[in-house]
Design an enzyme around this catalytic site. Structure first.
Site, mmCIF file in Angstrom:
data_model
loop_
_atom_site.group_PDB
_atom_site.id
_atom_site.type_symbol
_atom_site.label_atom_id
_atom_site.label_comp_id
_atom_site.label_asym_id
_atom_site.label_seq_id
_atom_site.Cartn_x
_atom_site.Cartn_y
_atom_site.Cartn_z
ATOM 1 N N SER A 120 -4.642 -5.827 2.165
ATOM 2 C CA SER A 120 -6.111 -5.752 2.141
ATOM 3 C C SER A 120 -6.663 -7.134 1.867
ATOM 4 O O SER A 120 -6.006 -7.960 1.204
ATOM 5 C CB SER A 120 -6.566 -4.802 1.020
ATOM 6 O OG SER A 120 -7.971 -4.902 0.829
ATOM 7 N N TYR B 271 -6.158 -2.222 -7.720
ATOM 8 C CA TYR B 271 -5.948 -2.138 -6.267
ATOM 9 C C TYR B 271 -5.718 -3.539 -5.698
ATOM 10 O O TYR B 271 -4.764 -3.773 -4.947
ATOM 11 C CB TYR B 271 -7.164 -1.481 -5.610
ATOM 12 C CG TYR B 271 -7.090 -1.378 -4.104
ATOM 13 C CD1 TYR B 271 -6.373 -0.354 -3.488
ATOM 14 C CD2 TYR B 271 -7.753 -2.301 -3.290
ATOM 15 C CE1 TYR B 271 -6.311 -0.263 -2.090
ATOM 16 C CE2 TYR B 271 -7.698 -2.215 -1.900
ATOM 17 C CZ TYR B 271 -6.982 -1.190 -1.311
ATOM 18 O OH TYR B 271 -6.925 -1.091 0.067
ATOM 19 N N LYS C 1 -2.388 -5.113 -3.787
ATOM 20 C CA LYS C 1 -2.402 -5.664 -2.430
ATOM 21 C C LYS C 1 -1.929 -7.125 -2.430
ATOM 22 O O LYS C 1 -1.305 -7.576 -1.464
ATOM 23 C CB LYS C 1 -3.790 -5.523 -1.820
ATOM 24 C CG LYS C 1 -4.186 -4.055 -1.562
ATOM 25 C CD LYS C 1 -3.206 -3.342 -0.647
ATOM 26 C CE LYS C 1 -3.684 -1.970 -0.210
ATOM 27 N NZ LYS C 1 -2.716 -1.297 0.696
HETATM 28 N N1 LIG Z 1 -10.333 1.574 4.804
HETATM 29 C C1 LIG Z 1 -10.474 0.434 4.194
HETATM 30 O O1 LIG Z 1 -11.588 -0.004 3.914
HETATM 31 C C2 LIG Z 1 -9.261 -0.401 3.858
HETATM 32 C C3 LIG Z 1 -9.462 -1.766 3.590
HETATM 33 C C4 LIG Z 1 -8.366 -2.550 3.282
HETATM 34 C C5 LIG Z 1 -7.110 -2.002 3.257
HETATM 35 N N2 LIG Z 1 -6.924 -0.679 3.510
HETATM 36 C C6 LIG Z 1 -5.556 -0.164 3.466
HETATM 37 O O2 LIG Z 1 -5.217 0.409 4.708
HETATM 38 C C7 LIG Z 1 -4.259 1.430 4.536
HETATM 39 C C8 LIG Z 1 -4.720 2.693 5.245
HETATM 40 O O3 LIG Z 1 -5.953 3.090 4.673
HETATM 41 P P1 LIG Z 1 -7.021 4.019 5.395
HETATM 42 O O4 LIG Z 1 -8.311 3.345 5.252
HETATM 43 O O5 LIG Z 1 -6.542 4.443 6.715
HETATM 44 O O6 LIG Z 1 -7.033 5.211 4.340
HETATM 45 P P2 LIG Z 1 -6.819 6.778 4.506
HETATM 46 O O7 LIG Z 1 -7.060 7.343 3.146
HETATM 47 O O8 LIG Z 1 -7.586 7.283 5.668
HETATM 48 O O9 LIG Z 1 -5.274 6.868 4.874
HETATM 49 C C9 LIG Z 1 -4.271 6.627 3.933
HETATM 50 C C10 LIG Z 1 -3.217 7.682 4.129
HETATM 51 O O10 LIG Z 1 -2.130 7.428 3.210
HETATM 52 C C11 LIG Z 1 -1.707 8.688 2.719
HETATM 53 N N3 LIG Z 1 -1.030 8.491 1.434
HETATM 54 C C12 LIG Z 1 -1.603 8.076 0.265
HETATM 55 N N4 LIG Z 1 -0.672 8.060 -0.709
HETATM 56 C C13 LIG Z 1 0.493 8.470 -0.141
HETATM 57 C C14 LIG Z 1 1.787 8.679 -0.633
HETATM 58 N N5 LIG Z 1 2.098 8.447 -1.921
HETATM 59 N N6 LIG Z 1 2.751 9.115 0.219
HETATM 60 C C15 LIG Z 1 2.454 9.344 1.526
HETATM 61 N N7 LIG Z 1 1.228 9.171 2.049
HETATM 62 C C16 LIG Z 1 0.262 8.742 1.221
HETATM 63 C C17 LIG Z 1 -2.980 9.516 2.590
HETATM 64 O O11 LIG Z 1 -2.710 10.892 2.543
HETATM 65 C C18 LIG Z 1 -3.745 9.083 3.830
HETATM 66 O O12 LIG Z 1 -3.503 9.941 4.938
HETATM 67 C C19 LIG Z 1 -4.087 1.583 3.028
HETATM 68 O O13 LIG Z 1 -2.941 0.884 2.601
HETATM 69 C C20 LIG Z 1 -5.329 0.939 2.474
HETATM 70 O O14 LIG Z 1 -5.149 0.475 1.157
HETATM 71 C C21 LIG Z 1 -7.983 0.136 3.821
#
Ligand SMILES: NC(=O)c1ccc[n+]([C@@H]2O[C@H](COP(=O)([O-])OP(=O)(O)OC[C@H]3O[C@@H](n4cnc5c(N)ncnc54)[C@H](O)[C@@H]3O)[C@@H](O)[C@H]2O)c1
Length: 249
Positions: free
Chosen positions: A139, A152, A156
């Protein structure tokens, strides 16, 4: 480029980014193991893809389930070439002094220990195929944190350091390791973090992004697909912000 004949594991495959990454990989010919702790979301994505995908329910913060995911993927598709460590956990803004230790552990298990497990237990399978690629989703928080997000952001930053260090360890095994740094993007994670927002906090975030909008799953998937492409064959240990300029200044 085609990923015909390749086998990919996508963690968090039932979520916002993971759905798009899984579908793009399948569209390029890969077989995909869609892994999520929420079984029904993994199953939905796998069934939308069809015969090229399987759904696997697992808590990727724990070694046993990760080993099972790898074994099930090898059994279904014959090996593993690509690992996308995308699953992650965030939480509504909270200061460190008010944060429960249990949440700290869950965040680090999902965001960091998962990468350790998939590297430790996945690399032997990549070795059997003569190499492969790992992409970790970190992130922009790991390089440009916000208040209320300390744990968080720290997880990251660890994912970024893990990427660079493991890239050095694995380079001579023909395994490239890179990380994509998404900025705030419209997925269930973001809407969950700001469910009590009247729209103004998300609007303020959007206004702060130089290119004038939040990220979208297609933006993040594009970064992942680049790292997996032949054009990136000489690129490893790289942290790529996909952030509309958020970390540029
Ligand atoms: N959306 C944002 O703004 C954003 C920004 C920066 C980074 N990210 C990162 O991107 C990645 C994906 O995020 P997203 O936005 O698609 O979120 P999201 O919540 O839509 O998807 C994350 C998925 O991970 C699964 N998950 C969580 N913990 C888990 C575990 N212990 N075992 C198995 N599955 C698990 C959840 O069930 C979910 O389906 C993450 O690592 C997040 O930190 C997201």
């Amino acid at each position: 480029m085609s990923h015909q004949g390749k086998v990919a594991i996508v963690t968090g495959g039932g979520g916002g980014f993971g759905t798009e990454i899984s579908k793009q990989l399948a569209a390029k010919g890969a077989k995909v193991a869609v892994v999520d702790i929420v079984a029904e979301n993994a199953e939905r994505v796998a069934s939308e893809i069809g015969a090229a995908a399987i759904a696997l329910e697992a808590d990727i913060g724990k070694a046993g389930p990760v080993k099972q995911v790898i074994a099930d993927t090898v059994e279904a598709f014959g090996g593993v070439d690509i690992i996308i460590n995308n699953a992650g956990l965030s939480y509504p803004p909270v200061k460190v002094v008010n944060m429960d230790e249990d949440l700290y552990d869950r965040v680090f298990d999902a965001n960091v220990k998962s990468i350790f497990h998939f590297t430790k237990y996945g690399v032997p399978e990549l070795d059997k195929r003569g190499g492969g690629a790992i992409v970790n989703i970190a992130s922009t928080s790991g390089v440009r944190p916000r208040a209320g997000n300390t744990v968080y952001a720290t997880s990251k930053a660890a994912a970024i350091a893990f990427t660079k260090s493991s890239a050095l360890e694995l380079a001579r095994q023909n395994i490239r390791v890179n990380t994509v740094l998404p900025v705030a993007s419209m997925t269930p994670m973001l809407t969950g973090m700001f469910e009590d927002d009247d729209g103004s906090r998300i609007a303020a975030m959007e206004a702060g992004i130089p290119l004038g909008r939040l990220g979208q799953p297609k933006d993040i998937a594009a970064g992942v697909m680049f790292f997996l492409s032949d054009e990136a064959e000489f690129i490893t240990g790289v942290a790529l912000p996909v952030d509309g300029g958020w970390t540029a200044g």
